[in-house]
Design a protein around this motif. Structure first.
Motif, PDB file in Angstrom:
ATOM      1  N   GLY A 209       0.821  -1.198   0.000  1.00 13.15           N
ATOM      2  CA  GLY A 209       0.000   0.000   0.000  1.00 13.15           C
ATOM      3  C   GLY A 209       0.858   1.253   0.000  1.00 13.15           C
ATOM      4  O   GLY A 209       2.073   1.209  -0.193  1.00 13.15           O
ATOM      5  N   GLU A 210       0.214   2.391   0.238  1.00 11.16           N
ATOM      6  CA  GLU A 210       0.929   3.659   0.254  1.00 11.16           C
ATOM      7  C   GLU A 210       1.882   3.737   1.441  1.00 11.16           C
ATOM      8  O   GLU A 210       1.659   3.065   2.468  1.00 11.16           O
ATOM      9  N   PRO A 211       2.949   4.516   1.321  1.00 14.35           N
ATOM     10  CA  PRO A 211       3.840   4.731   2.467  1.00 14.35           C
ATOM     11  C   PRO A 211       3.047   5.215   3.682  1.00 14.35           C
ATOM     12  O   PRO A 211       2.245   6.144   3.589  1.00 14.35           O
ATOM     13  N   GLY A 212       3.269   4.528   4.786  1.00 19.96           N
ATOM     14  CA  GLY A 212       2.508   4.807   6.007  1.00 19.96           C
ATOM     15  C   GLY A 212       1.492   3.737   6.319  1.00 19.96           C
ATOM     16  O   GLY A 212       0.978   3.679   7.439  1.00 19.96           O
ATOM     17  N   SER A 213       1.209   2.875   5.342  1.00 17.65           N
ATOM     18  CA  SER A 213       0.224   1.812   5.564  1.00 17.65           C
ATOM     19  C   SER A 213       0.862   0.536   6.070  1.00 17.65           C
ATOM     20  O   SER A 213       0.165  -0.391   6.479  1.00 17.65           O
ATOM     21  N   GLY A 214       2.196   0.463   6.023  1.00 23.26           N
ATOM     22  CA  GLY A 214       2.915  -0.725   6.455  1.00 23.26           C
ATOM     23  C   GLY A 214       3.924  -0.413   7.539  1.00 23.26           C
ATOM     24  O   GLY A 214       3.701   0.481   8.360  1.00 23.26           O
ATOM     25  N   ALA A 215       5.039  -1.131   7.525  1.00 24.94           N
ATOM     26  CA  ALA A 215       6.001  -1.040   8.623  1.00 24.94           C
ATOM     27  C   ALA A 215       7.343  -0.419   8.234  1.00 24.94           C
ATOM     28  O   ALA A 215       8.244  -0.331   9.071  1.00 24.94           O
ATOM     29  N   ILE A 216       7.502   0.022   6.986  1.00 19.82           N
ATOM     30  CA  ILE A 216       8.782   0.593   6.560  1.00 19.82           C
ATOM     31  C   ILE A 216       9.005   1.952   7.224  1.00 19.82           C
ATOM     32  O   ILE A 216       8.088   2.770   7.316  1.00 19.82           O
ATOM     33  N   ASP A 217      10.227   2.176   7.676  1.00 17.39           N
ATOM     34  CA  ASP A 217      10.625   3.455   8.280  1.00 17.39           C
ATOM     35  C   ASP A 217      11.002   4.401   7.139  1.00 17.39           C
ATOM     36  O   ASP A 217      12.151   4.431   6.687  1.00 17.39           O
ATOM     37  N   TRP A 218      10.065   5.189   6.669  1.00 16.01           N
ATOM     38  CA  TRP A 218      10.284   5.992   5.481  1.00 16.01           C
ATOM     39  C   TRP A 218      11.296   7.125   5.656  1.00 16.01           C
ATOM     40  O   TRP A 218      12.107   7.358   4.750  1.00 16.01           O
ATOM     41  N   PRO A 219      11.293   7.839   6.764  1.00 15.81           N
ATOM     42  CA  PRO A 219      12.350   8.853   6.921  1.00 15.81           C
ATOM     43  C   PRO A 219      13.748   8.250   6.829  1.00 15.81           C
ATOM     44  O   PRO A 219      14.637   8.807   6.167  1.00 15.81           O
ATOM     45  N   ALA A 220      13.944   7.083   7.443  1.00 13.54           N
ATOM     46  CA  ALA A 220      15.255   6.428   7.395  1.00 13.54           C
ATOM     47  C   ALA A 220      15.583   5.948   5.994  1.00 13.54           C
ATOM     48  O   ALA A 220      16.704   6.119   5.500  1.00 13.54           O
ATOM     49  N   ARG A 221      14.602   5.345   5.318  1.00  7.50           N
ATOM     50  CA  ARG A 221      14.872   4.812   3.983  1.00  7.50           C
ATOM     51  C   ARG A 221      15.163   5.931   2.981  1.00  7.50           C
ATOM     52  O   ARG A 221      16.043   5.804   2.132  1.00  7.50           O
ATOM     53  N   LEU A 222      14.419   7.023   3.050  1.00  8.74           N
ATOM     54  CA  LEU A 222      14.681   8.127   2.135  1.00  8.74           C
ATOM     55  C   LEU A 222      16.032   8.770   2.416  1.00  8.74           C
ATOM     56  O   LEU A 222      16.738   9.180   1.479  1.00  8.74           O
TER      57      LEU A 222
END
Length: 258
Positions: A209-222
């Motif tokens: 799904g869209e970023p925020g719907s799962g468990a990925i740490d988006w600030p860290a990954r970006l």
């Protein structure tokens, strides 16, 4: 700030079935780039006009037909013919990248032999379209959830093939969702493949799904993506769980600060 490119086959479906109308909807929402899957079934003239009218850049499209390279009789004529056709469409649409897949592996052969054969196939493909201005990007996909049976499921092996082709117009598409689902260490993969990454796509995991719907740490990954040296567009290839304009809010905010 990263440029985000919503996939018009998955996003802005609220605008209807027309790819051209989805481009206009993306532009109205403030996006200046989009990506798509293959051109089959799309009104290319209308899509070209919509891109020109809005000033939106098409960042990537898929090669068609999708080919099972390793399965006998291994006649790749349709792939090479389709590649020429795809380049013509890409040039009409101002699209700089065509995405390649590995197809299904063949269980009766050693894996390394199959990877080396892909190097040969894609070296020929790169030479065939030389001078077109199009970059070919090879995508590794997860086999745990979305693409069981696919040969290429590891970022390192996609990078091996890209280095084997050894061309500035051939690289890899790093899909952070597929990499995560396969259990790869994103930090390590970005570091080791940084020299051949030519395009990036994202979705959250689990669920795609869209970023925020799962468990990925988006600030860290970006931050890691930026630290790897990548500064190109990011394709938003996810299945939204909310209306498109809502589903993009988090990633737009984070990408603006990355």
């Amino acid at each position: 700030m990263f440029t985000l490119a919503p996939n018009i086959d998955l996003l802005f479906t609220e605008a209807g079935d027309s790819a051209a109308d989805r481009v206009r909807a993306a532009a109205a929402a403030g996006f200046d780039a989009v990506e798509m899957w293959g051109p089959t079934g799309k009104d290319i003239a209308a899509l070209r006009d919509a891109l020109a009218e809005t000033g939106v850049q098409l960042t990537a499209q898929l090669a068609e037909p999708r080919t099972q390279f390793m399965i006998p009789p291994k006649d790749h004529t349709l792939f090479y013919k389709g590649l020429d056709d795809g380049v013509e469409v890409a040039r009409q649409l101002g699209c700089p990248r065509i995405v390649l897949g590995s197809g299904t592996g063949f269980g009766g052969r050693k894996r390394q032999d199959q990877l080396d054969e892909l190097v040969e196939i894609f070296t020929k493909a790169d030479a065939q379209i030389a001078g077109s201005g199009i970059t070919l990007v090879l995508e590794a996909v997860n086999i745990r959830v979305d693409h069981p049976g696919a040969l290429l499921d590891r970022t390192a092996e996609a990078a091996y093939i890209a280095r084997g082709v050894g061309s500035p117009t051939f690289g890899i598409l790093y899909d952070l969702y597929h990499s995560t689902v396969e259990g790869e260490d994103v930090t390590s993969e970005l570091s080791q493949a940084r020299d051949v990454i030519r395009y990036v796509q994202i979705a959250d995991a689990p669920g795609r799904g869209e970023p925020g719907s799962g468990a990925i740490d988006w600030p860290a990954r970006l931050a890691e993506l930026r630290g790897s040296g990548y500064d190109g567009p990011i394709g938003l290839e996810y299945y939204p769980t909310t209306p498109t304009v809502e589903s993009v809010q988090l990633i737009r905010s984070l990408a603006a600060d990355a």
